[in-house]
Write a protein that holds these residues in place. Structure first.
Motif, PDB file in Angstrom:
ATOM      1  N   ARG A   6       3.887  -0.901  11.371  1.00  0.00           N
ATOM      2  CA  ARG A   6       2.794  -0.650  10.432  1.00  0.00           C
ATOM      3  C   ARG A   6       2.427  -1.927   9.678  1.00  0.00           C
ATOM      4  NH1 ARG A   6      -0.825   3.282  10.044  1.00  0.00           N
ATOM      5  NH2 ARG A   6       0.820   4.686  10.661  1.00  0.00           N
ATOM      6  N   GLU A 270      -1.688   1.875  16.768  1.00  0.00           N
ATOM      7  CA  GLU A 270      -0.608   2.765  17.145  1.00  0.00           C
ATOM      8  C   GLU A 270      -0.870   3.369  18.528  1.00  0.00           C
ATOM      9  OE1 GLU A 270       2.143   3.203  15.680  1.00  0.00           O
ATOM     10  OE2 GLU A 270       1.854   2.517  13.623  1.00  0.00           O
ATOM     11  N   SER A 328     -10.080   6.378   5.799  1.00  0.00           N
ATOM     12  CA  SER A 328      -8.710   6.400   5.287  1.00  0.00           C
ATOM     13  C   SER A 328      -7.792   7.186   6.225  1.00  0.00           C
ATOM     14  CB  SER A 328      -8.681   7.013   3.884  1.00  0.00           C
ATOM     15  OG  SER A 328      -9.223   8.337   3.903  1.00  0.00           O
ATOM     16  N   GLN A 329      -8.308   8.310   6.766  1.00  0.00           N
ATOM     17  CA  GLN A 329      -7.515   9.117   7.689  1.00  0.00           C
ATOM     18  C   GLN A 329      -7.330   8.390   9.013  1.00  0.00           C
ATOM     19  OE1 GLN A 329      -5.977  12.598   7.512  1.00  0.00           O
ATOM     20  NE2 GLN A 329      -5.062  11.225   8.999  1.00  0.00           N
ATOM     21  N   THR A 331      -7.374   5.161   9.549  1.00  0.00           N
ATOM     22  CA  THR A 331      -6.438   4.062   9.325  1.00  0.00           C
ATOM     23  C   THR A 331      -5.000   4.557   9.302  1.00  0.00           C
ATOM     24  OG1 THR A 331      -8.058   2.734   8.125  1.00  0.00           O
ATOM     25  CG2 THR A 331      -5.733   2.269   7.688  1.00  0.00           C
ATOM     26  N   ASP A 332      -4.785   5.724   8.730  1.00  0.00           N
ATOM     27  CA  ASP A 332      -3.441   6.287   8.674  1.00  0.00           C
ATOM     28  C   ASP A 332      -2.938   6.621  10.072  1.00  0.00           C
ATOM     29  OD1 ASP A 332      -1.171   7.341   7.126  1.00  0.00           O
ATOM     30  OD2 ASP A 332      -1.817   9.273   7.926  1.00  0.00           O
ATOM     31  N   TRP A 333      -3.835   7.132  10.939  1.00  0.00           N
ATOM     32  CA  TRP A 333      -3.440   7.465  12.307  1.00  0.00           C
ATOM     33  C   TRP A 333      -3.222   6.211  13.152  1.00  0.00           C
ATOM     34  CZ3 TRP A 333      -7.849  11.510  12.444  1.00  0.00           C
ATOM     35  CH2 TRP A 333      -7.357  12.773  12.077  1.00  0.00           C
ATOM     36  N   GLY A 335      -3.437   2.735  12.200  1.00  0.00           N
ATOM     37  CA  GLY A 335      -2.936   1.488  11.643  1.00  0.00           C
ATOM     38  C   GLY A 335      -3.984   0.396  11.591  1.00  0.00           C
ATOM     39  N   SER A 338      -9.437  -0.432   7.534  1.00  0.00           N
ATOM     40  CA  SER A 338     -10.783   0.130   7.433  1.00  0.00           C
ATOM     41  C   SER A 338     -11.847  -0.941   7.578  1.00  0.00           C
ATOM     42  CB  SER A 338     -10.949   0.851   6.092  1.00  0.00           C
ATOM     43  OG  SER A 338     -10.052   1.927   5.982  1.00  0.00           O
TER      44      SER A 338
END
Length: 791
Positions: A6, A270, A328-329, A331-333, A335, A338
């Protein structure tokens, strides 16, 4: 301090370019070309240059072969062949080693079991042995106990073999998948199947020559992808400043591949999140009103909320993306920062020629349908479906098969279906140019092969297929027989190639097509009646006469000829190169083939063969398919829950409950030198591809990041164990500077399994955990959780 995956993604920010990653380059290919510079002939005799066609992979590049005194000295590219225009990859350069290999099988041979010594037999004995086995099955009404697996694609030889099987018992011919099947299926579901007469197939094609901004989701463009000769040539043009225009290549992926390193920008991410990344870019295009509003409004459906004929409301693609795929979502999935998604989306929408490729698209990694639909949705948002520089579904005509319909011919590229038939204990298995199969077979599958009473190989070298075979029918090399080529994978124009043999076959080797014709005679007169040709030239001539009657296209010519032909047809003219079938045949032999350079659509596709007549973000055909099979979830749930199965979406690839000891994710890949399977028996290809070789031969490796190696106290070249939930295998460690922590790579296949350069080692297939697409049931070796530790 340990650098986590990450953290690596955040630091990279998608801005790591190929120039900064110099250790992963095409330097090996450059050295190869330098070493193969022409030298004065050392053999007495007449010097000749002859055309041929490479069959070392699905690309089918045109060749120009130099012979001196009847011996092949050098192989170059044919400058008239449109696919490669004079360029060739290392596989074609290795053809002389195949031709003169000391382990060439030059006569038929037989043995009682795979662990017994071979005995040389005559061709009559060989054909009668196989014919008797097929007659016995046919008389017992057990034709389904015959399984034929081929790596030749769907050219004339494969069509003849498929005709043989259809008359014999309606058996399918299993062919090596190209890797494009999932992406093609995604576009067919969203854009329809443009059939001309209900019998022709279609193929997925990209106009890469006119693309200006390419988003590549995991495809190894510079290794094992589509048509290597064509792609490598285009890559050079993309970088040619003299053309006055430059093509930008953005590579999304987790493994530091050659394509990632040589791209204008590598965006680390990812594993298994291609769909999320594509929909994150779609979010920016929609939110900032950057999409092609005119095209989306007039040529697509399902973009806005809508109500079906039964009065049920459905969420539109616009609202779906804006609610579910906020940056934001995403980017979380994935990596991916944004700001990288925003910048790339804006550049992607800046002008014509934008194209999204992927995901992955290799024979053993075809990608998932949900990800492929997300990628195709991007192409629709910018109006690149059927457009110049975009993607399209084109009719896949190829060489016409000149006979009446002898039954339904069936080609299958389903590995799942093939393996299921293998589990039903066939009596006869024919492996035709199918060494690739052993890259996906584990010990259990190999044991199934050993139990088959009669295993036939057509290999001309000692390879993986000969280790299992009990009957060998050695084919010729491409330089020793008539070569027929056709439109290669992903190529944008229709093309047919044809060349005569460069030299006579060595020993008693015979072309597989001639063996098939003899086998038809030995099996059943009814089969032979549907295959009335005495040899390949007669079949080719009959097929060529049908091509000549189409009154379209041109014989191969120079690039200047090509530009003139394009200009003529765009002005409404066609200037034929021939006045008769005889003249067309002579022109084919002289120039090497025929093609239609104006086959790509001039304008974006506006009408589609879908229920709505438009490009469908919500695929009605997929809706029908899922309802027929009960859906991934129950169809009685709320419309939104059902809609998320149909609309392009992100789904987790790897289960989150895997044991913690498997901290790394393994991504297998195909090195360019071994793309398409087979030919790793050639020391030339071994030398340029393997970082660990020498007197002991090929040694397979595993690629780690510097951080992962340091954490495990592993140094470059150390012997290591690679362990998954299925078992463990031994490899050599290869530490890659700049690679992403947590991601490891390994070449598919491995060392040669037979011949004088064979090196015993465990297959990568022993530890790979297959992943099956929930909709298409397509088998894939995309990623496997592993751990690595020193031996």
């Amino acid at each position: 301090m340990k650098l986590a995956r990450r953290d690596f993604l955040g630091l990279a920010g998608g801005a790591v370019g190929g120039a900064a990653l110099g250790r992963v380059t095409l330097r090996g290919i450059s050295r190869l070309n330098e070493a193969l510079a022409p030298e004065p002939a050392l053999y007495p005799g007449e010097e000749k240059w002859t055309h041929s066609i490479c069959s070392m992979c699905s690309g089918g590049c045109g060749l120009r072969v130099r012979t001196v005194g009847g011996r092949v000295i050098k192989v170059d590219g044919n400058p008239l062949y449109p696919v490669n225009r004079g360029g060739v990859c290392p596989k074609a350069q290795a053809l002389p080693q195949w031709l003169y290999h000391p382990d060439r099988i030059l006569a038929p041979r037989q043995r009682s079991k795979s662990n017994q010594p071979w005995q040389t037999i005559s061709w009559d004995e060989a054909v009668n042995t196989l014919g008797s086995a097929l007659r016995r099955l046919r008389q017992a009404d057990q034709q389904n106990r015959l399984l034929v697996i081929s790596g030749r694609g769907n050219g004339l030889v494969s069509q003849l073999c498929s005709t043989f099987l259809s008359v014999y018992g309606g058996n399918p011919l299993f062919c090596l998948p190209s890797g494009m099947e999932t992406s093609q299926q995604a576009l067919e579901l969203m854009a329809g199947h443009p059939e001309a007469n209900g019998t022709e197939t279609v193929r997925l094609a990209y106009d890469l020559e006119n693309s200006r901004y390419i988003l590549n989701f995991g495809c190894d463009l510079l290794e094992g992808w589509a048509t290597p000769g064509h792609t490598l040539s285009l890559f050079g043009r993309w970088r040619d400043s003299n053309r006055g225009r430059r093509t930008t290549l953005i590579h999304f992926g987790s493994r530091l591949s050659v394509s990632a390193a040589r791209a204008d920008e590598w965006v680390p991410m990812e594993v298994g999140t291609f769909g999320a990344a594509a929909l994150g870019i779609a979010f920016v295009l929609i939110s900032e009103d950057l999409y092609n509003r005119e095209y989306v409004t007039n040529s697509t459906s399902g973009f806005e909320d809508w109500t079906d004929a039964a009065g049920r409301p459905h969420i539109g693609f616009r609202r779906w993306v804006r609610e579910q795929y906020r940056l934001s979502q995403v980017t979380d999935w994935t990596g991916i920062p944004s700001e990288t998604l925003v910048r790339v989306a804006r550049e992607f929408a800046a002008g014509p020629g934008a194209l999204a490729l992927g995901p992955q698209q290799s024979p053993t990694q075809p990608g998932r349908l949900s990800d492929a639909m997300a990628v195709q949705a991007l192409n629709a948002l910018v109006g690149s479906v059927g457009a110049r520089g975009g993607v399209a579904l084109l009719l896949n005509r190829g060489w016409p098969f000149p006979t009446k319909d002898a039954g339904k011919k069936e080609f299958s590229t389903s590995l799942e279906r093939m393996l299921s038939l293998l589990e039903q204990s066939p009596e006869v298995l024919i492996l035709d140019d199918a060494a690739w199969l052993f890259d996906v077979l584990d010990t259990a599958h190999l044991e199934m092969l050993r139990r088959i009473p009669l295993v036939v190989t057509t290999s001309s070298l000692e390879d993986a297929t000969t280790t299992m075979a009990t009957l060998a029918l050695p084919d010729c090399t491409p330089l020793e027989k008539w070569a027929e080529g056709q439109t290669p994978t992903a190529y944008p124009q229709e093309l047919l190639g044809l060349t005569e043999p460069v030299l006579s076959p060595r020993g008693e080797s015979r072309p597989w097509l001639e063996v098939l014709l003899a086998l038809a005679q030995a099996t059943d007169p009814a089969i032979a009646a549907n295959l009335p040709w005495k040899d390949l030239p007669e079949l080719l001539r009959a097929s060529a006469d049908q091509v000549a009657s189409r009154q379209s296209g041109y014989l191969f010519g120079s690039e200047v000829d090509e530009q003139w032909q394009r200009l003529l047809e765009r002005s409404g003219w066609w200037g034929p190169d021939w006045n008769s079938a005889e003249q067309f045949w002579e022109g084919l032999l002289a120039k090497g083939g025929w093609w239609d350079p104006v086959g790509w659509p001039a304008e974006p596709q506006r009408s589609f063969s879908t229920p709505s007549g438009r490009f469908e973000f919500y695929s009605m055909k997929l809706d029908e398919l899922l309802r027929a099979k009960g859906g991934i979830r129950a169809a009685s749930q709320l419309p939104l829950d059902w809609d998320r199965q149909i609309l392009p979406h992100h789904a987790a690839l790897l289960p989150s409950t895997d044991p913690k000891q498997f901290e790394l994710v393994l991504e297998p890949y195909e090195p360019l030198a071994f793309f398409g399977g087979g030919m790793r028996e050639l020391p030339f290809l071994q030398q340029i591809s393997a970082p660990y070789g020498g007197p002991k031969g090929w040694q397979s490796w595993i690629e780690l990041s510097e951080e992962d190696a340091r954490h495990r106290k592993i140094k470059n070249g150390d012997p290591v164990w690679v362990e998954s939930a299925r078992g463990r295998i031994r490899r050599r460690a290869r530490v890659i500077e700049g690679a992403m922590p947590g991601i490891v790579g390994a070449p598919l296949g491995g060392s040669p399994q037979a011949g004088r350069w064979a090196v015993p080692e465990d297959s990568l297939a022993e530890i790979l955990v297959p992943i099956t697409d929930p909709v298409l049931d397509v088998r894939s070796h995309t990623a496997t959780r592993v751990n690595i530790y020193k031996v």
